[in-house]
Motif scaffolding. Sequence first.
Motif, PDB file in Angstrom:
ATOM      1  N   GLY A   1     -10.515 -28.603 -91.683  1.00 45.43           N
ATOM      2  CA  GLY A   1     -10.704 -29.597 -90.349  1.00 45.43           C
ATOM      3  C   GLY A   1      -9.643 -30.293 -89.992  1.00 45.43           C
TER       4      GLY A   1
ATOM      5  N   LEU B   1      -7.228 -27.820 -88.011  1.00 46.68           N
ATOM      6  CA  LEU B   1      -7.699 -27.443 -86.804  1.00 46.68           C
ATOM      7  C   LEU B   1      -7.748 -28.542 -85.698  1.00 46.68           C
ATOM      8  CD1 LEU B   1     -11.028 -25.359 -88.258  1.00 46.68           C
ATOM      9  CD2 LEU B   1      -8.743 -24.470 -87.163  1.00 46.68           C
ATOM     10  N   GLY B   2      -8.103 -29.786 -86.227  1.00 43.13           N
ATOM     11  CA  GLY B   2      -7.842 -30.799 -85.283  1.00 43.13           C
ATOM     12  C   GLY B   2      -6.364 -31.200 -84.720  1.00 43.13           C
TER      13      GLY B   2
ATOM     14  N   GLY C   1      -5.799 -28.341 -82.443  1.00 43.02           N
ATOM     15  CA  GLY C   1      -6.261 -28.459 -81.247  1.00 43.02           C
ATOM     16  C   GLY C   1      -5.496 -29.539 -80.095  1.00 43.02           C
TER      17      GLY C   1
ATOM     18  N   VAL D   1     -10.301 -33.487 -78.117  1.00 46.84           N
ATOM     19  CA  VAL D   1     -10.518 -32.147 -78.835  1.00 46.84           C
ATOM     20  C   VAL D   1     -10.056 -32.146 -80.085  1.00 46.84           C
ATOM     21  CG1 VAL D   1      -9.940 -29.935 -78.779  1.00 46.84           C
ATOM     22  CG2 VAL D   1     -10.068 -31.121 -76.505  1.00 46.84           C
ATOM     23  N   GLY D   2      -8.972 -32.924 -80.611  1.00 43.64           N
ATOM     24  CA  GLY D   2      -8.219 -32.882 -81.807  1.00 43.64           C
ATOM     25  C   GLY D   2      -9.407 -33.443 -82.882  1.00 43.64           C
TER      26      GLY D   2
ATOM     27  N   VAL E   1     -12.546 -34.240 -82.345  1.00 44.86           N
ATOM     28  CA  VAL E   1     -13.860 -33.278 -82.175  1.00 44.86           C
ATOM     29  C   VAL E   1     -13.656 -32.068 -83.307  1.00 44.86           C
ATOM     30  CG1 VAL E   1     -15.499 -31.940 -80.797  1.00 44.86           C
ATOM     31  CG2 VAL E   1     -14.749 -34.224 -80.132  1.00 44.86           C
ATOM     32  N   VAL E   2     -12.706 -31.292 -82.902  1.00 41.14           N
ATOM     33  CA  VAL E   2     -12.582 -30.004 -83.635  1.00 41.14           C
ATOM     34  C   VAL E   2     -12.483 -30.416 -85.117  1.00 41.14           C
ATOM     35  CG1 VAL E   2     -10.951 -28.011 -84.124  1.00 41.14           C
ATOM     36  CG2 VAL E   2     -11.682 -28.634 -81.766  1.00 41.14           C
ATOM     37  N   GLY E   3     -11.635 -31.422 -85.341  1.00 48.24           N
ATOM     38  CA  GLY E   3     -11.528 -31.877 -86.800  1.00 48.24           C
ATOM     39  C   GLY E   3     -12.697 -32.335 -87.426  1.00 48.24           C
TER      40      GLY E   3
ATOM     41  N   ILE F   1     -15.720 -31.276 -86.708  1.00 44.44           N
ATOM     42  CA  ILE F   1     -16.485 -30.324 -87.040  1.00 44.44           C
ATOM     43  C   ILE F   1     -16.202 -29.504 -87.915  1.00 44.44           C
ATOM     44  CG2 ILE F   1     -17.327 -27.847 -85.869  1.00 44.44           C
ATOM     45  CD1 ILE F   1     -17.314 -29.267 -83.236  1.00 44.44           C
ATOM     46  N   GLY F   2     -14.836 -28.950 -88.145  1.00 42.29           N
ATOM     47  CA  GLY F   2     -14.200 -28.338 -89.346  1.00 42.29           C
ATOM     48  C   GLY F   2     -14.575 -29.104 -90.676  1.00 42.29           C
TER      49      GLY F   2
END
Length: 327
Positions: free
Chosen positions: A159, A162-163, A166, A182-183, A185-187, A189-190
Amino acid sequence: MGEYQVLGVFRVAKRFSAASAAVSGWALIGRRPLSVVVWSAVILLGLFLPALLLFLPIIDPFVEMVRAMPQTPNAQDPEMTARIMAMQGQLSLMNIGMMAVQVVAPTIVTAAAFRVVLRPQEQRGFFLRVGATEGWMMLVTLVLTFGGNIAIFAAMVPGALLGLIGFVVMAIGGDTEAGAVVGVVVGVIGVIVGELALLWAFLRLSMALPMTFAERRFMLFESWALTKGQSLRLLGMLLLVGLTLLVVQIVVGGVVIAAAALVAPGLAKTLPAARSVAEVLRLIWPVLAVALPLAAILQAVVQVVCVTPLASVYRSLKPADEAQEAA
């Protein structure tokens, strides 16, 4: 036949009741209250008191070291460096000792709870034993503990990566602020996905301890096959157990707050005058004499409530040949 029963020519997956399993610990406490009291003595003498004895010797040296620290620490001060290194050595030894006491007594109590469910005829000595079975269970516990700590960290790494990716992609496009959002949020979620995967793995390995107890040998990944198709029921059982413990936590929390309100004013007047651990213990020993046994009973109850459902589930899912042997 593993996780299946044979009915005629059909293979039907075994099932268990999540609700029945979740309350099996409370049912055990109702049937065997004296055994639970004896198990709490094992917790008190084998966990709480050794932990206290391990912790006490380092308090005074730690306080003295903190008091001796200058307001502007000098990294080149050899005396302070030696003190810090000595304290780190003491803490390392304490951690090793704590690791041992946190495994031994709780495992003995867990095995006793399993014995009530899986070998009820072995009721001598309040179902308590210390033998090879408990030793294998301790090994499984250590493996799961170390593996779980590593897995928790590993579940967060994808996660975070991925963050970061992003953020970099958005930053390259010139929108740094959006990249940060984005970083994050993506982190997040990951990390959530990773933790859910870890929870699923934990559920699949949840039969390792009761299987080790039943087979009297080290068993870990054998749980994976036994729990195939049972993850949702196991999760439901886990949530129901957590719900019952939440109610207990609320009640116990209220009692603790009320007791603290009665005791705290007196201790607030006397404790500031204490200059050593010995003086503190002399002042608070009446509180400890009451609190530690009660805490041990509560610990034993919580442990029984948490581990007994595992044995109940295993009893429902175990292979037919084991079921016939147990019968």
